[in-house]
Design an enzyme around this catalytic site. Structure first.
Site, PDB file in Angstrom:
ATOM      1  CG  HIS A 158     -16.975  25.741   7.900  1.00 49.18           C
ATOM      2  ND1 HIS A 158     -15.711  25.343   7.593  1.00 49.18           N
ATOM      3  CD2 HIS A 158     -17.634  25.411   6.785  1.00 49.18           C
ATOM      4  CE1 HIS A 158     -15.566  24.675   6.464  1.00 49.18           C
ATOM      5  NE2 HIS A 158     -16.875  24.882   5.949  1.00 49.18           N
ATOM      6  CE  LYS A 177     -18.386  22.430   9.099  1.00 52.68           C
ATOM      7  NZ  LYS A 177     -19.305  21.182   9.010  1.00 52.68           N
TER       8      LYS A 177
END
Lengths: 277, 277
Positions: free
Chosen positions: B162, B166
């Site tokens: 990601h 994150k």
């Protein structure tokens, strides 16, 4: 636990041999030293791990069956013979009240099912004995039935690699395409890409050399129209070991059906075996 | 067809902006030019494709709501705000009888569900609005419930990539691990491998440069103990577009619930949206 008598039919074929090798050393089973074989087989016997199997041809099988049944009043047959023999063998099992597992593919499948439905002994019929693949197919079927159109607009790519000798596209891949169609994907089975070249398999796909002669590698790739999403499912099977444990689970399942008969039903599939019902 | 009035809350946030951009050009919707926002937001307005949205802070939202409701007696809210605001916003929607879609993650989810269950207007709550991922999770849940232990003895590897910002492991990956555990695989969520380095993402994973700032790539690999079988599942999402169409489907679903109310039930999930029930 009492050992389960099993007869493995299809020797000296490769898959039957593998089944026999595992079964002989499995303490759950007592392997009967006879095996149904084809008319064109020249060998009279096959030796596997010190067990000598007598090969029984169609012309002598009635008399041999009488003998076998006098020694082993109850046993389960595992059939890994030849597509040509599927329907005749099923009729033979039913006539002789021998519960069986049909691992052989091909033949007239509809007729095969009818034969078993009208029988007095149970049978498991499965075009694929690999439990995890059967489970994955069941997942796909569930999705296709529950969320039709979920992948509408997606592009599908199907690539499958099998040993050089396999002429037709994989039956599993064809079944999967059917599920993807229900999920909204426009794809024709003719567009399944078949890899049969051992050099490509080894160099581009990294399929282990020792499994070039027996493997099934499948990749299904879904891509969204705008390229923003990709879903991929893969199942790569090397050799035949995975089919042995599935087949043996089917034997245990059938044994349970013999001990606790279901009068309403004789025909079972690997999904039933997975569910244990 | 009559246009559906929608209010998109969470501007000037990235996801809310994307929703607004698609909604403004979608002829199914009439987008209300107001958006709930946080106390710390300095802008007073946001312009998206010629529409000027007035940002409404918590301290003025009661009076603004009275005004909005006088102009648009009925509308559906889409909430892509902030985890901190989830529960307060839900209470606000319920109090003001505004049907809503909660796309914001975080907050106290149990309390959120309770709030909606006791409401008089329906809501869709979904931690993931990507329909295909939700469908895939439902497949996995089905398999876990139907075939527990199917992958017993298999080794699992989970890798997820990601955007750099994150910090926590993907909630979807954690949910998937839960299904694999039920399928007999011994695996702890702490062993999920997180990729957050843009250089590795671009060079080793071939994630398109323009999506390094917003993507979710997941790979789950199951390997049999004896190496004879490998199963792999992959879902790679670039950007946020996939969440837009899922959210808009949820709007159509809620509109249908408003037209044909179900008195016994107010709380819905994306599975309900997929099922169309």
């Amino acid at each position: 636990m009492e050992k389960i008598n099993i007869m493995i039919n299809g020797l000296p074929g490769n898959v039957a041999k593998k089944m026999a090798r595992f079964a002989v050393s499995d303490e759950k089973f007592n392997v009967i030293p006879f095996s149904l074989t084809g008319l064109d087989i020249e060998e009279k016997t096959v030796v596997i791990d010190n067990v000598t199997f007598e090969l029984v041809k169609p012309d002598s099988r009635d008399i041999k069956t009488t003998h076998i049944k006098s020694v082993y009043p109850s046993f389960i047959s595992i059939d890994y013979t030849h597509p040509n023999a599927v329907n005749a063998n099923a009729l033979y099992y039913v006539k002789n009240k021998i519960p069986f597992i049909m691992g052989t593919t091909g033949g007239d499948r509809k007729q095969l099912e009818e034969t078993v439905k009208n029988a007095s002994t149970p049978a498991v019929i499965a075009p694929n004995m690999a439990k995890q693949i059967v489970g994955f197919q069941a997942m796909m079927e569930y999705a296709a039935d529950t969320f039709p159109g979920l992948f509408k607009g997606y592009t599908l790519q199907v690539v499958e690699s099998h040993q050089k000798g396999k002429a037709d596209t994989s039956g599993t891949a064809r079944a999967m395409v059917n599920y993807f169609n229900k999920l909204g994907v426009d794809f024709d089975v003719d567009h399944i890409k078949m890899i049969r070249d051992p050099e490509i398999q080894e160099k581009e796909w990294n399929i282990p050399r020792e499994h070039l002669g027996g493997h099934g590698w499948h990749t299904y790739t879904l891509t969204a129209e705008d390229g923003s999403a990709l879903f991929e499912f893969k199942h790569n099977i090397n050799g035949r070991d995975i089919y042995v444990s599935g087949t043996f689970d089917a034997v245990l399942f059938l044994k349970d059906k013999l001990d606790n008969p279901d009068k309403t039903r004789k025909l079972y599939t690997m999904i039933d075996v997975l569910n244990g019902k």
